[in-house]
Design a protein around this motif. Structure first.
Motif, PDB file in Angstrom:
ATOM      1  N   ARG A 150     -76.283 -76.296  62.902  1.00 58.03           N
ATOM      2  CA  ARG A 150     -75.005 -75.697  63.251  1.00 58.03           C
ATOM      3  C   ARG A 150     -74.144 -76.789  63.855  1.00 58.03           C
ATOM      4  NH1 ARG A 150     -73.081 -70.526  65.591  1.00 58.03           N
ATOM      5  NH2 ARG A 150     -73.364 -71.246  67.726  1.00 58.03           N
ATOM      6  N   LEU A 151     -72.948 -76.930  63.340  1.00 62.16           N
ATOM      7  CA  LEU A 151     -72.085 -78.026  63.783  1.00 62.16           C
ATOM      8  C   LEU A 151     -70.957 -77.494  64.656  1.00 62.16           C
ATOM      9  CD1 LEU A 151     -71.831 -79.981  60.413  1.00 62.16           C
ATOM     10  CD2 LEU A 151     -73.216 -80.554  62.407  1.00 62.16           C
ATOM     11  N   PRO A 152     -70.476 -78.316  65.538  1.00 62.26           N
ATOM     12  CA  PRO A 152     -69.373 -77.879  66.416  1.00 62.26           C
ATOM     13  C   PRO A 152     -68.023 -78.034  65.718  1.00 62.26           C
ATOM     14  CG  PRO A 152     -70.077 -80.074  67.034  1.00 62.26           C
ATOM     15  CD  PRO A 152     -70.964 -79.658  65.894  1.00 62.26           C
ATOM     16  N   ILE A 153     -67.890 -77.374  64.571  1.00 60.42           N
ATOM     17  CA  ILE A 153     -66.677 -77.581  63.771  1.00 60.42           C
ATOM     18  C   ILE A 153     -65.964 -76.257  63.544  1.00 60.42           C
ATOM     19  CG2 ILE A 153     -65.883 -78.124  61.424  1.00 60.42           C
ATOM     20  CD1 ILE A 153     -67.859 -80.392  61.368  1.00 60.42           C
ATOM     21  N   TRP A 167     -77.112 -75.072  75.593  1.00 56.81           N
ATOM     22  CA  TRP A 167     -75.790 -74.966  76.193  1.00 56.81           C
ATOM     23  C   TRP A 167     -74.724 -75.507  75.238  1.00 56.81           C
ATOM     24  CZ3 TRP A 167     -73.405 -72.125  79.411  1.00 56.81           C
ATOM     25  CH2 TRP A 167     -72.136 -72.486  79.863  1.00 56.81           C
ATOM     26  N   SER A 168     -74.977 -76.638  74.634  1.00 53.31           N
ATOM     27  CA  SER A 168     -73.946 -77.210  73.762  1.00 53.31           C
ATOM     28  C   SER A 168     -73.776 -76.353  72.513  1.00 53.31           C
ATOM     29  CB  SER A 168     -74.256 -78.661  73.411  1.00 53.31           C
ATOM     30  OG  SER A 168     -75.068 -78.759  72.282  1.00 53.31           O
ATOM     31  N   ASP A 169     -74.866 -75.692  72.095  1.00 53.64           N
ATOM     32  CA  ASP A 169     -74.700 -74.805  70.949  1.00 53.64           C
ATOM     33  C   ASP A 169     -73.827 -73.606  71.330  1.00 53.64           C
ATOM     34  OD1 ASP A 169     -75.386 -74.112  68.165  1.00 53.64           O
ATOM     35  OD2 ASP A 169     -76.234 -72.327  69.120  1.00 53.64           O
ATOM     36  N   TYR A 170     -74.038 -73.085  72.539  1.00 52.27           N
ATOM     37  CA  TYR A 170     -73.196 -71.981  73.005  1.00 52.27           C
ATOM     38  C   TYR A 170     -71.740 -72.437  73.125  1.00 52.27           C
ATOM     39  CZ  TYR A 170     -70.844 -68.942  76.334  1.00 52.27           C
ATOM     40  OH  TYR A 170     -69.928 -68.137  76.957  1.00 52.27           O
ATOM     41  N   LEU A 171     -71.586 -73.622  73.694  1.00 51.74           N
ATOM     42  CA  LEU A 171     -70.248 -74.100  74.008  1.00 51.74           C
ATOM     43  C   LEU A 171     -69.487 -74.508  72.745  1.00 51.74           C
ATOM     44  CD1 LEU A 171     -68.797 -74.429  76.656  1.00 51.74           C
ATOM     45  CD2 LEU A 171     -69.750 -76.732  76.857  1.00 51.74           C
ATOM     46  N   TYR A 172     -70.166 -75.191  71.847  1.00 48.45           N
ATOM     47  CA  TYR A 172     -69.456 -75.845  70.743  1.00 48.45           C
ATOM     48  C   TYR A 172     -69.871 -75.355  69.360  1.00 48.45           C
ATOM     49  CZ  TYR A 172     -68.530 -79.276  74.452  1.00 48.45           C
ATOM     50  OH  TYR A 172     -68.151 -79.890  75.614  1.00 48.45           O
ATOM     51  N   GLY A 173     -71.088 -74.853  69.224  1.00 48.90           N
ATOM     52  CA  GLY A 173     -71.599 -74.523  67.900  1.00 48.90           C
ATOM     53  C   GLY A 173     -70.759 -73.446  67.231  1.00 48.90           C
ATOM     54  N   ALA A 174     -70.558 -73.590  65.930  1.00 50.02           N
ATOM     55  CA  ALA A 174     -69.715 -72.632  65.215  1.00 50.02           C
ATOM     56  C   ALA A 174     -70.292 -72.385  63.840  1.00 50.02           C
ATOM     57  CB  ALA A 174     -68.294 -73.163  65.098  1.00 50.02           C
ATOM     58  N   GLU A 208     -65.889 -67.383  68.320  1.00 49.78           N
ATOM     59  CA  GLU A 208     -66.571 -66.572  67.319  1.00 49.78           C
ATOM     60  C   GLU A 208     -67.319 -65.462  68.054  1.00 49.78           C
ATOM     61  OE1 GLU A 208     -69.001 -69.170  64.998  1.00 49.78           O
ATOM     62  OE2 GLU A 208     -67.298 -69.905  63.821  1.00 49.78           O
ATOM     63  N   GLU A 245     -64.427 -62.491  65.097  1.00 47.56           N
ATOM     64  CA  GLU A 245     -63.941 -63.404  66.129  1.00 47.56           C
ATOM     65  C   GLU A 245     -63.409 -62.624  67.322  1.00 47.56           C
ATOM     66  OE1 GLU A 245     -62.221 -66.740  62.989  1.00 47.56           O
ATOM     67  OE2 GLU A 245     -60.958 -65.085  63.659  1.00 47.56           O
ATOM     68  N   PRO A 251     -64.633 -80.279  68.997  1.00 48.40           N
ATOM     69  CA  PRO A 251     -64.074 -80.087  70.337  1.00 48.40           C
ATOM     70  C   PRO A 251     -63.416 -81.326  70.925  1.00 48.40           C
ATOM     71  CG  PRO A 251     -66.205 -79.038  70.192  1.00 48.40           C
ATOM     72  CD  PRO A 251     -65.992 -79.739  68.885  1.00 48.40           C
ATOM     73  N   ALA A 284     -60.134 -67.039  70.729  1.00 49.11           N
ATOM     74  CA  ALA A 284     -61.001 -67.323  71.870  1.00 49.11           C
ATOM     75  C   ALA A 284     -62.342 -67.901  71.433  1.00 49.11           C
ATOM     76  CB  ALA A 284     -61.232 -66.058  72.688  1.00 49.11           C
ATOM     77  N   ARG A 302     -73.773 -65.907  76.488  1.00 49.78           N
ATOM     78  CA  ARG A 302     -73.809 -67.042  77.414  1.00 49.78           C
ATOM     79  C   ARG A 302     -75.232 -67.197  77.945  1.00 49.78           C
ATOM     80  NH1 ARG A 302     -72.654 -68.501  82.920  1.00 49.78           N
ATOM     81  NH2 ARG A 302     -71.126 -70.196  83.037  1.00 49.78           N
ATOM     82  N   LYS A 327     -71.527 -64.485  70.510  1.00 50.16           N
ATOM     83  CA  LYS A 327     -72.146 -65.518  71.344  1.00 50.16           C
ATOM     84  C   LYS A 327     -72.573 -64.908  72.668  1.00 50.16           C
ATOM     85  CE  LYS A 327     -70.354 -69.873  69.792  1.00 50.16           C
ATOM     86  NZ  LYS A 327     -69.897 -71.180  70.252  1.00 50.16           N
TER      87      LYS A 327
END
Lengths: 936, 91, 416
Positions: free
Chosen positions: C251-254, B39-46, B22, B55, C344, B20, B27, B25
């Motif tokens: 931080r990258l979206p990877i 928002w993009s860091d929440y949505l996509y950052g890893a 990491e 996880e 993504p 699902a 929201r 996180k």
């Protein structure tokens, strides 16, 4: 001709003659032979050709290590390519063909060998560039490849894949493996003992020996009995080919029926033995040069004798019994030992000490060797350059290796793998030592089974980088010592670069007998030690395994199994043609799609809507959960009513659409597209568990429990009355829902429509579906209604501009692109995907938006692109749905178009595969835009 | 085949589980106060850690989400737990 | 640099190949360079080559922790294609394909580009509609693409499952004639050799342990062989990229996943095109050596371990056999996995990040090999000029915050 059949030795059935052909010539073998032993005994020397130079190739080894003897085997009208002669049992009537040649004995491409000096390692990287590679490729491809695929041979997908668990898994049923299994079984452990060969015993089967004062056969039989008595199994003809995560092992068992095993064990002993190394002298690839171990194997098991005048070159004690056995069988044996300090000469064997072979002589097969400056006539040269432990599975599990000088081998580093190595796999050579190590590995107490025989002494044998002549390292792929030198000279010094540049070890024997020499040569050439040079990564499979083992039974209907309708037989009886839609097998049509679509508008249509997802959301927290997960708020929905809405991803993209029914204050049914049910359920569950109080709301997917039949059309209500539906059902107005009973059957009826006509969705528990279908079918017959398939339903919904998620939307479509911008503008509360609807890209006015298309003539092709009428052609969007509407008697189409809403009324070009048309942008709804038919 | 322990069902094949996110996180809310970058860091950052990772997974067959601690290189599973506040309900 | 040719081969053949020099030099790292590239895979080596060739920047080092080409460059199924949906993707991948078309000559190293064509095959009418959508997009974007019908598809793929009850009947699909395969190792070695000849230092066995900055600017890298100064740094390190830039607060979206590939025992030619089958998700081609090279979807569990797992192997192989039942005669010879850096939208990340002078080339996921020349070309452009190339701009990291994703799977229904 030099191999022959011993009159008495071997475990073959001399009463059963098996006839076979090799390259068209007739031969006879015996039941119990392998292809290799039968051909060896027949005296056939040249069994194949090498990959690159088409040099003659003879039998080298035994088991999975054989690099040369690969055949296309015809039997029973079909043929199978690349069968390894050492592993394939002989059967009567087999037609064997050497691979990669017309005839192994006479191959005109053998002339390539004359050009070998111009074809060193990687020569193709330096040439074939003029005019492009494609000019040369067809010729290269024809010359490459091994066997031929038989187009008519289509093995059935029925190999069972079975799971097993045991206390101890023992890989290899040689002395060490037997001792381990015996020890563990003695404690009552469930032991699985696996071996690639057809019988347990490993090298005992040809090397023999006495264990615990008795014949080895008794020890084996007693061990098998002990293992089986303790509930274990002994699987022969079984290759353990891969070690995977979390202690999973995969094995391929051969037999009348093959099986693929997935095994987990509390403990694993690796007793896979070792593989004999060759020796490296000029022309060491000539047919007639053979592994000494293999010669003994073929002699004892099959009575197949490698030759008559034999030179055996070695540097270890393990070869002495080989020489003795061959001398006793009647061969003239000269043993050349590189060492000065050797065991005593076996009876009838001349031993020359401190001597190694310098070169083999012969054209198509061996005629003599030159050793220590002397010429020795010989038809066969058996060689033993020591032994390489089979550490593959240790390394597959992440194990590391250590260089052991005494054992002259890379052996498992203790503690780096869960596997416990024992015996030759651990570099422990010699029967007694192997038994002791196996016994300990199996957790044995007390003294190990006892046998005679000391651990073998051995001298390290290495390819001599300064050696003269052509010295083969990898006989199948034609990699010579010069190629290794060239790789070193050109800087391809990493073992991985060496492998990739020269193709060393990439043949179908996976470098079993070649990798060590390549590594040793590179180490010597670059002044490094073997550990410094490193090894390539060991990966599954240990031995090539049939793709059918991995494919298992997952074929046809079992590949991505389809979901089936409860009423499929009834639909079939009505003459339905079925198709696959979103993982469901559903009626595509019953007669004629256009007639169905037209009839449904004129009278009424019936269709099976069961695959539509039905997710119950129950509890005092249900409304709150749905408000958060949905784009359209549902808390304001009154009980007994239905509302259309969307579910978004957190990226704002439309994930699904559907109608939500509110049955009472705390109970909703969310409908989901048939292929999106699981995804929608997960979105709800994640929010329920991560954000809300999970004790206040429950999510339950009941799709499979209910069958839904839809009745749609101007005469739908009449049809329901005729079918005897209760009044509270027939009285429903658009977007109302009721839970009631029909006869004694629970019935949920909802006035929701995917057709644009008045439509009732009738849901009953699946076991009552046939009854419901019977009464509806009765009404249809009485009133002249129509069963409609998915194809007709697609027309009806497209006429209305109703979308199908994933077809009329794509992975960037947001609700505002579908004309549903209001919740985004109005809602003040948090909901799933909310923030993503306000990124710079989401705010653009000229996003790709859903529109209708109006055009003359035939329907527009779905997938056609909209383009500007003038100027350079570029895509402005594409047609997502397009049909001929029998009701409107014209084409209807939906499209996603850049700034589509601003283009209402505009005419655009339509591009499809080079053809151009035009179409006018219009509203998506082409039929009954006022919605009067729904209001009924 | 890896084996993951579902805190509710016990050890099960990896094919029954779905990754699902990491863990850790939060929201960012409410939407009007969240920047595009946040928002993009929440949505996509890893973090995609090499080695120990925490996880959130879901056991598809029971529908329960769980916290999995595992090593992304060796693939050893170090711990599996219910989401905070969920374990008590199950026991 | 000794020129490679049939003539040179003949000449060397006559004198025992004594004249061949190392394909690339094995220098020790210098204390400073104009530009440093982390990652000696195809993208990093191509970047170095184009920096020297196109921009005259020759004081360049490529730092590789292992051996060059040892990551995903040497672990893929070698398919090259530009059959994409979005104009941005087409511009990127067709730049790569055009460069590939001249690459053997450009590098004087035969990368064995075999443009045998590729079919994305459909088995339902809806998939055929999606294929039409892609084929039309390709044509409008100026790339060779067409919609192939069932007869031609069967003619090109005679071994396809044609049983009347076959689950996945081939209805045709998207055809790209210029697509094909190439020899993956040769791409890395060819770029390395050509770059080395232009003065680039290719330093193998050297691990970057840190990136040095003044805060605002790149000043160099720390390695296990000492510090190296530079003011321009390119990272082409695939799955290792997030770990390298994390200390800089980036931080990258990877996410990292294993992608498996498979090779069968070799047989004589029997499959002449590259095939991706939408019904099963398996793709396959036959190598020049005769092996089937095939693969399918990602493994399910995020990982940094280069190992495949059994369930996905079973899925992919059963998919292959469903397409081609006759392949059940073949044996699996090798199997391996690469760790792919999945973004993504499955499109790469190209562009600046963090301190001035740092540029990224990552996030290629399963599609990096086909893009090597373009990835190198564009990263070289950015390192040399400090600014985006028009082809790389849409792939900037900022697209995630702006919501401007380039999601091929979303646009076309077909992933990379």
């Amino acid at each position: 001709m030099s191999g022959w059949r011993h009159p008495t030795l071997g475990q073959i059935d001399r009463d059963r003659h098996l006839r076979f052909t090799f390259d068209g010539e007739g031969h006879t073998g015996y039941a119990g032979d392998t292809l290799a032993s039968a051909l060896l005994a027949s005296g056939t020397r040249v069994l194949g050709r090498s990959f690159k130079y088409h040099r003659p190739r003879g039998l080298w080894g035994l088991g999975g290590e054989e690099p040369n003897a690969l055949f296309d085997v015809g039997h029973g009208g079909i043929s199978t390519p690349n069968c390894r002669a050492t592993l394939t049992p002989l059967r009567d009537g087999m037609d064997l063909r050497a691979v990669n040649t017309r005839k192994a004995a006479r191959d005109p491409l053998g002339l390539l060998d004359l050009a070998q000096r111009f074809l060193p390692a990687g020569f193709y990287y330096k040439t074939f560039m003029a005019g492009g590679w494609m000019r040369w490729e067809p010729m290269i491809r024809r010359m490459a490849g091994l066997g031929r695929l038989d187009p008519s041979n289509r093995p059935s997908g029925d190999m069972p894949q079975r799971n097993a668990r045991c206390d101890l898994l023992v890989i290899g049923a040689g002395p060490a493996g037997l001792a381990a299994a015996r020890a563990a079984a003695g404690h009552g452990a469930t032991v699985w003992l696996l071996d690639e060969a057809g019988a347990p015993g490993g090298t005992l089967r040809w090397r023999g020996g006495e264990i615990e004062g008795g014949p080895w056969q008794d020890f084996v039989a007693d061990t098998v009995q002990k293992v089986e008595a303790a509930g274990g199994r002994v699987l022969t003809d079984t290759t353990l080919w891969g070690a995977f995560d979390h202690g999973l092992f995969a094995a391929w068992q051969r037999g009348a029926r093959d099986f693929h095993w997935r095994i987990r064990a509390a403990k694993v002993v690796l007793a896979a033995g070792a593989i004999e190394r060759p020796l490296w002298f000029a022309n060491n690839d000539l047919p007639g040069v053979m592994s000494a171990e293999a010669a003994l194997h073929h002699l004892v098991l099959y009575g197949a004798v490698a030759g008559r005048r034999i030179v055996l070159a070695t540097g270890n004690d393990g070869s002495y019994p080989v020489a003795a056995a061959l001398a006793e069988a009647g061969c003239h044996v000269t043993l050349l030992d590189a060492r000065e300090d050797t065991p005593a000469a076996p009876e009838g064997v001349e031993v020359r000490r401190g001597v190694a072979i310098d070169a083999a002589r012969g054209t198509r097969s061996l005629g003599a060797v030159r050793a220590g400056g002397q010429h020795i006539d010989a038809d066969t040269a058996l060689v033993s350059g020591g032994y390489t432990p089979s550490v593959h599975l240790h390394c597959q599990t992440g194990g590391k290796l250590d260089w052991d000088v005494d054992r002259d081998a890379l052996i498992p580093r203790p503690g780096t793998s869960p596997l416990i190595p024992a015996g030759a796999a651990n570099g422990t050579f010699g029967l007694n030592a192997a038994l002791a190590e196996g016994h300990a590995a199996g957790g044995g107490m007390g003294s190990a089974p006892n046998a005679a025989g000391a651990t073998w002494a051995l001298a390290p044998m290495r390819p001599d980088p300064k050696g003269r002549g052509r010295v083969w390292i990898d006989p199948q792929n034609d990699v010579t010592l010069k190629d290794v030198k060239l790789a070193a000279q050109e800087g391809y010094r990493s073992v991985e670069h060496l492998k990739r540049y020269t193709t060393l070890g990439m043949a179908t024997d996976q470098g079993r007998s070649s990798n060590f020499a390549g590594l040793a040569a590179m180490a010597a050439l670059t002044g490094r030690t073997i550990p410094e040079t490193g090894t390539t990564t060991y990966r599954p499979p240990f031995t090539p395994i049939p793709l059918t083992a991995l494919g298992g039974m997952r074929r046809g209907a079992l590949f991505n199994p389809l979901k089936r309708l409860a009423l499929e037989p009834q639909h079939a009886a009505l003459g339905a043609t079925f198709g696959e839609y979103g993982g469901w097998r559903r009626p595509a049509k019953y007669s004629d799609t256009q007639a169905e679509a037209k009839g449904a508008r004129e009278t009424f249509g019936l269709y099976d809507a069961s695959p539509l997802g039905k997710i119950e959301v129950i509890g005092p927290g249900a409304a709150e959960l749905l408000d958060f997960c949905g784009y359209v708020a549902m808390s304001t929905l009154k009980p007994g009513r239905a509302r259309y809405g969307f579910m978004l991803g957190e990226n704002g993209v439309v994930a699904d659409d559907g109608v939500t029914l509110r049955l009472d204050d705390n109970r909703f049914i969310l409908s989901a597209s048939s292929s999106h049910v699981d995804h929608v359920r997960l979105i709800l569950e994640e929010a329920r568990q991560d954000r809300f109080d999970p004790s206040r709301v429950f999510v339950h997917d009941v799709t499979a429990q209910w069958v839904t039949l839809s009745v749609s059309g101007p005469q739908a209500r009449t049809a329901l009355e005729t079918a005897g539906m209760p009044d509270d059902v027939t009285a429903l107005r658009h977007m109302q829902v009721v839970e009631t009973r029909w006869t004694q059957v629970p019935l949920r009826a909802a006035r929701v429509s995917f057709t644009g006509d008045a439509c009732w969705e009738l849901s009953v528990p699946a076991r009552h579906a046939p009854g419901l279908m019977t009464v509806l079918e009765g009404a249809r017959e009485a009133l002249g209604g129509h069963w409609i398939g998915l194809e007709a339903l697609m027309i009806l919904r497209a006429e209305k501009g109703y979308i199908l998620i994933g077809k009329d939307t794509d992975g960037i479509t947001m609700p505002q692109d579908l004309g549903w911008g209001r919740p985004r503008e109005r809602r003040q509360d948090e909901y799933f995907g909310r923030r993503a609807l306000f990124t710079p890209e989401a705010m653009r006015e000229d996003r790709r938006q859903l529109v209708g298309l109006d055009c003359d003539g035939a329907p527009l092709p779905t997938g056609a692109h909209l383009v500007p009428l003038d100027g350079p052609a570029r895509s402005l969007g594409f047609v997502t749905s397009s049909y001929h509407s029998p009701t409107l008697n014209r084409s209807v189409a939906l499209a996603l178009v850049d700034a589509g809403l601003d283009r209402m009324g505009d005419t655009l070009g339509v591009f499809h595969l080079g053809q151009h048309r035009t179409a006018r942008i219009c509203a998506p709804c082409a039929f009954d835009p006022e919605g009067t038919r729904l209001a009924d | 085949m890896q084996i993951f322990p579902c805190p509710f069902c016990g050890p099960r094949d990896e094919t029954e589980f779905h990754f699902a996110a990491e863990a850790g996180k939060h929201r960012p809310e409410p939407a009007p106060e969240v920047t595009d970058t946040a928002w993009s860091d929440y949505l996509y950052g890893a973090d995609a850690p090499k080695g120990r990772a925490r996880e959130v997974w879901v056991h598809l067959t029971c529908g329960e989400f769980l916290l999995l601690t595992r090593d992304t290189v060796t693939r050893e599973v170090l711990d599996a737990a219910a989401l905070p506040g969920r374990g008590e309900a199950a026991t | 640099m000794t020129r490679y040719s049939a003539l040179a081969l003949a000449r060397e053949g006559l004198r025992g190949h004594r004249g061949w020099r190392p394909a690339w030099r094995k220098p020790d790292p210098k204390p400073a360079y104009d530009a440093v590239i982390i990652g000696g895979g195809g993208h990093g080596l191509a970047t170095a080559y184009y920096l020297a060739k196109n921009h005259g920047v020759r004081r360049v080092a490529v730092l590789e922790k292992g051996w060059i080409g040892g990551g995903n460059t040497g672990r893929n199924t070698t398919v090259i294609r530009s059959n994409y949906f979005y104009p941005e993707s087409v511009a990127l991948y067709d730049l790569a394909l055009r460069l590939y078309e001249g690459l053997s000559k450009e590098l004087n190293y035969n990368v064995m580009l075999s443009q045998r064509g590729m079919l994305i095959a459909a088995h339902t009418p809806m998939q055929m509609e999606i294929c039409a959508r892609i084929a039309n997009a390709m044509m409008l974007n100026g790339v060779d693409g067409s919609l192939m019908g069932p007869q031609e598809a069967r003619a090109r793929l005679p071994l396809l499952n044609d049983a009347p009850d076959a689950r996945y009947q081939c209805l045709g699909g998207v055809w790209q004639g210029r697509a094909g395969i190439a020899r993956h190792d040769a791409v890395a070695w060819g770029y390395a050799r050509a770059a080395s000849a232009l003065g680039v230092d290719i330093v193998e066995g050297t691990t970057v342990t840190g990136i040095s900055t003044t805060g605002a600017r790149i000043t160099g890298v720390e390695t296990d062989r000492g510090p190296i100064a530079c003011d321009r740094l390119g990272i082409a390190a695939a799955g290792a990229t997030p770990g390298l830039v994390a200390p800089l607060g980036i931080r990258l979206p990877i996410h990292d996943y294993a992608l498996q590939a498979f090779v069968s025992e070799p047989v004589k030619p029997m499959l002449d095109t590259v095939l991706l089958y939408l019904g099963t998700g398996t793709y396959v081609s036959q190598s020049d050596k005769g092996e089937l090279v095939f693969g399918g979807g990602l493994d399910r569990v995020p990982t940094h371990g280069q190992r495949g797992n059994l369930p996905v192997q079973e899925t992919i192989v059963s998919g292959l056999l469903e397409m081609f039942p006759a392949f059940g005669q073949l044996k699996l010879l090798r199997q391996w996995a690469g760790v792919v850096d999945v973004v993504p939208d499955s499109s790469p990340i190209l562009g600046p990040a963090g301190p001035e002078g740092l540029f990224l080339n990552c996030g290629w996921g399963t599609g990096g090999f086909k893009a090597i020349p373009a990835g190198g070309w564009l990263l070289a452009h950015m390192l040399a000029t400090g600014a985006h190339h028009e082809v790389s701009r849409p792939f900037d990291l900022t697209r995630f915050a702006e919501g401007r994703l380039i999601d091929e799977a979303a646009g076309s229904g077909i992933a990379h």
